[in-house]
Write an enzyme that holds these catalytic residues in place. Sequence first.
Site, PDB file in Angstrom:
ATOM      1  N   GLU A   1      58.638  29.396  61.343  1.00  0.00           N
ATOM      2  CA  GLU A   1      57.623  28.396  61.923  1.00  0.00           C
ATOM      3  C   GLU A   1      57.714  27.030  61.422  1.00  0.00           C
ATOM      4  O   GLU A   1      57.343  26.209  62.012  1.00  0.00           O
ATOM      5  CB  GLU A   1      56.118  29.022  61.615  1.00  0.00           C
TER       6      GLU A   1
ATOM      7  N   SER B   1      52.129  29.916  56.692  1.00  0.00           N
ATOM      8  CA  SER B   1      53.076  30.787  57.236  1.00  0.00           C
ATOM      9  C   SER B   1      54.544  30.415  57.235  1.00  0.00           C
ATOM     10  O   SER B   1      54.499  29.361  58.142  1.00  0.00           O
ATOM     11  CB  SER B   1      52.543  31.678  58.321  1.00  0.00           C
TER      12      SER B   1
ATOM     13  N   ARG C   1      53.075  28.731  69.091  1.00  0.00           N
ATOM     14  CA  ARG C   1      53.479  27.732  67.907  1.00  0.00           C
ATOM     15  C   ARG C   1      54.776  26.800  68.545  1.00  0.00           C
ATOM     16  O   ARG C   1      55.606  26.478  67.911  1.00  0.00           O
ATOM     17  CB  ARG C   1      53.964  28.318  66.771  1.00  0.00           C
TER      18      ARG C   1
HETATM   19  C1  LIG Z   1      47.918  26.595  53.116  1.00  0.00           C
HETATM   20  C2  LIG Z   1      48.305  26.533  54.532  1.00  0.00           C
HETATM   21  C3  LIG Z   1      47.793  27.226  55.465  1.00  0.00           C
HETATM   22  C4  LIG Z   1      48.112  27.058  57.015  1.00  0.00           C
HETATM   23  N1  LIG Z   1      47.627  27.729  57.828  1.00  0.00           N
HETATM   24  C5  LIG Z   1      47.968  27.686  59.248  1.00  0.00           C
HETATM   25  C6  LIG Z   1      47.417  28.336  60.239  1.00  0.00           C
HETATM   26  O1  LIG Z   1      46.582  29.236  59.895  1.00  0.00           O
HETATM   27  N2  LIG Z   1      47.721  28.156  61.470  1.00  0.00           N
HETATM   28  C7  LIG Z   1      48.842  26.907  61.633  1.00  0.00           C
HETATM   29  O2  LIG Z   1      49.105  27.131  63.123  1.00  0.00           O
HETATM   30  N3  LIG Z   1      49.199  26.489  60.991  1.00  0.00           N
HETATM   31  C8  LIG Z   1      48.944  26.613  59.470  1.00  0.00           C
HETATM   32  N4  LIG Z   1      49.621  26.059  58.719  1.00  0.00           N
HETATM   33  C9  LIG Z   1      50.605  24.841  58.896  1.00  0.00           C
HETATM   34  C10 LIG Z   1      50.239  23.753  59.258  1.00  0.00           C
HETATM   35  O3  LIG Z   1      49.084  23.194  58.840  1.00  0.00           O
HETATM   36  C11 LIG Z   1      50.189  23.238  60.739  1.00  0.00           C
HETATM   37  O4  LIG Z   1      51.267  23.554  61.371  1.00  0.00           O
HETATM   38  C12 LIG Z   1      49.688  21.846  61.032  1.00  0.00           C
HETATM   39  O5  LIG Z   1      49.580  21.595  62.445  1.00  0.00           O
HETATM   40  C13 LIG Z   1      50.830  20.733  60.800  1.00  0.00           C
HETATM   41  O6  LIG Z   1      50.129  19.507  60.702  1.00  0.00           O
HETATM   42  P1  LIG Z   1      50.516  18.392  59.754  1.00  0.00           P
HETATM   43  O7  LIG Z   1      49.752  17.058  60.050  1.00  0.00           O
HETATM   44  O8  LIG Z   1      50.631  18.678  58.314  1.00  0.00           O
HETATM   45  O9  LIG Z   1      52.050  18.138  60.398  1.00  0.00           O
HETATM   46  P2  LIG Z   1      53.336  17.895  59.551  1.00  0.00           P
HETATM   47  O10 LIG Z   1      53.792  19.088  58.586  1.00  0.00           O
HETATM   48  O11 LIG Z   1      53.347  16.474  58.898  1.00  0.00           O
HETATM   49  O12 LIG Z   1      54.459  18.008  60.778  1.00  0.00           O
HETATM   50  C14 LIG Z   1      54.721  19.148  61.580  1.00  0.00           C
HETATM   51  C15 LIG Z   1      55.527  18.639  62.826  1.00  0.00           C
HETATM   52  O13 LIG Z   1      54.893  18.089  63.683  1.00  0.00           O
HETATM   53  C16 LIG Z   1      55.328  16.802  63.950  1.00  0.00           C
HETATM   54  N5  LIG Z   1      54.300  15.735  64.177  1.00  0.00           N
HETATM   55  C17 LIG Z   1      53.236  15.392  63.244  1.00  0.00           C
HETATM   56  N6  LIG Z   1      52.637  14.446  63.790  1.00  0.00           N
HETATM   57  C18 LIG Z   1      53.224  14.105  64.909  1.00  0.00           C
HETATM   58  C19 LIG Z   1      52.615  13.343  65.876  1.00  0.00           C
HETATM   59  N7  LIG Z   1      51.571  12.547  65.843  1.00  0.00           N
HETATM   60  N8  LIG Z   1      53.375  13.401  67.159  1.00  0.00           N
HETATM   61  C20 LIG Z   1      54.405  14.264  67.481  1.00  0.00           C
HETATM   62  N9  LIG Z   1      54.813  14.950  66.243  1.00  0.00           N
HETATM   63  C21 LIG Z   1      54.333  15.210  65.207  1.00  0.00           C
HETATM   64  C22 LIG Z   1      56.187  16.435  62.647  1.00  0.00           C
HETATM   65  O14 LIG Z   1      57.220  15.752  63.082  1.00  0.00           O
HETATM   66  C23 LIG Z   1      56.785  17.935  62.431  1.00  0.00           C
HETATM   67  O15 LIG Z   1      57.719  18.320  63.141  1.00  0.00           O
HETATM   68  C24 LIG Z   1      48.975  26.111  57.165  1.00  0.00           C
HETATM   69  C25 LIG Z   1      49.654  25.298  56.114  1.00  0.00           C
HETATM   70  C26 LIG Z   1      49.440  25.590  55.071  1.00  0.00           C
HETATM   71  C27 LIG Z   1      50.052  24.666  53.935  1.00  0.00           C
END
Ligand SMILES: Cc1cc2nc3c(=O)[nH]c(=O)nc-3n(C[C@H](O)[C@H](O)[C@H](O)COP(=O)(O)OP(=O)(O)OC[C@H]3O[C@@H](n4cnc5c(N)ncnc54)[C@H](O)[C@@H]3O)c2cc1C
Length: 305
Positions: free
Chosen positions: A289, A219, A171
């Site tokens: 995380e 998480s 992560r």
């Molecule tokens: C119900 C639920 C279940 C989940 N299960 C998992 C799981 O099993 N495994 C897991 O790893 N995560 C899980 N997550 C967390 C999340 O989905 C992941 O971390 C996901 O990768 C975040 O993507 P996002 O597009 O929503 O990013 P955001 O939440 O919008 O951003 C997260 C970070 O990434 C940065 N970011 C976003 N886009 C870019 C880009 N293009 N370039 C550079 N930085 C960027 C943002 O600035 C921020 O710091 C879960 C979340 C939920 C709500």
Amino acid sequence: MSAVPSEITPTEVLRDEPLRKHTSWRVGGPADLFFTPATVDELRRILVDLPATMPVHWLGLGSNLLVRDGGIRGAVISTGGLERELERLDGTHVRASAGLACMLLAKRCVRWQLGPAAFFAGIPGTVGGALAMNAGAFGGETWTHVESVTTIDRGGEIRERQRSEFQIGYRTVRGPADEWFLGAAFKFERDASSSMDAIKALLARRNAAQPLGVPSCGSVFRNPPGDFAGRLIEQAGQKGRRLGGAMVSDKHANFILNLGDATAADIETLIAEVQAAVERTSGVKLEPEVRVIGDPVDAAAKGGR
Ligand SMILES: Cc1cc2nc3c(=O)[nH]c(=O)nc-3n(C[C@H](O)[C@H](O)[C@H](O)COP(=O)(O)OP(=O)(O)OC[C@H]3O[C@@H](n4cnc5c(N)ncnc54)[C@H](O)[C@@H]3O)c2cc1C
């Protein structure tokens, strides 16, 4: 109030946009400026035209972000409007753009009989967010499959970078400062056994174990080496603990839920209290995380809650 570049028309920027509308926790104060560029050219223009000193924050689907109640000073760039591209480059290589949902990447790879990619269906975010977080699920991790990425910097310059230019951990992703992801080239294996049924089975497992359907960020804490954050939180007696509108899930202790009227401050305080309780009982300091950004609500505004 921050300056808006003159070339950018008012229809392209939202002012004081509430970020609770853009995060899966459904909390978060306003962003001074909120952009949803539709093309990479438009994105470049925005980055070039914004004052060089203005902080810029990137947003995918907001599924790993706790935005504080005071919101964000500066600009937020949402990748949600960018062209969603997914291309099969050859037998085993795929290029995906940052704004694409991980679920779509999973489904298309399954259709192309490439794997292991079904695990991407368990990540409810964008490819850009998965690259930033090295998101993983069901034993799979994003960067295991990355060969190269396309980045853009604060000045709008676009680069192709190799995987070797990044340090990847659980992560965590460290790479060149002040660059963000526009997309990535992934390498998978041919996998004749990959099927939509595999995705459905993984999602069923997930639904059975996690409190989906209530706003959360998945998480909250990273698993410490050799253990599970959820197990330690449960052992510390924190399951079901409530603070304001926030609650530690009684189904999966590493999830904190917004029961409807939680503030970001409720959630952040509960995170700190759970962290302290686990450290007291097991000696382990859990590391969040989720990424926490923005300003706490100021004292004057707090009176209105
Ligand atoms: C119900 C639920 C279940 C989940 N299960 C998992 C799981 O099993 N495994 C897991 O790893 N995560 C899980 N997550 C967390 C999340 O989905 C992941 O971390 C996901 O990768 C975040 O993507 P996002 O597009 O929503 O990013 P955001 O939440 O919008 O951003 C997260 C970070 O990434 C940065 N970011 C976003 N886009 C870019 C880009 N293009 N370039 C550079 N930085 C960027 C943002 O600035 C921020 O710091 C879960 C979340 C939920 C709500």
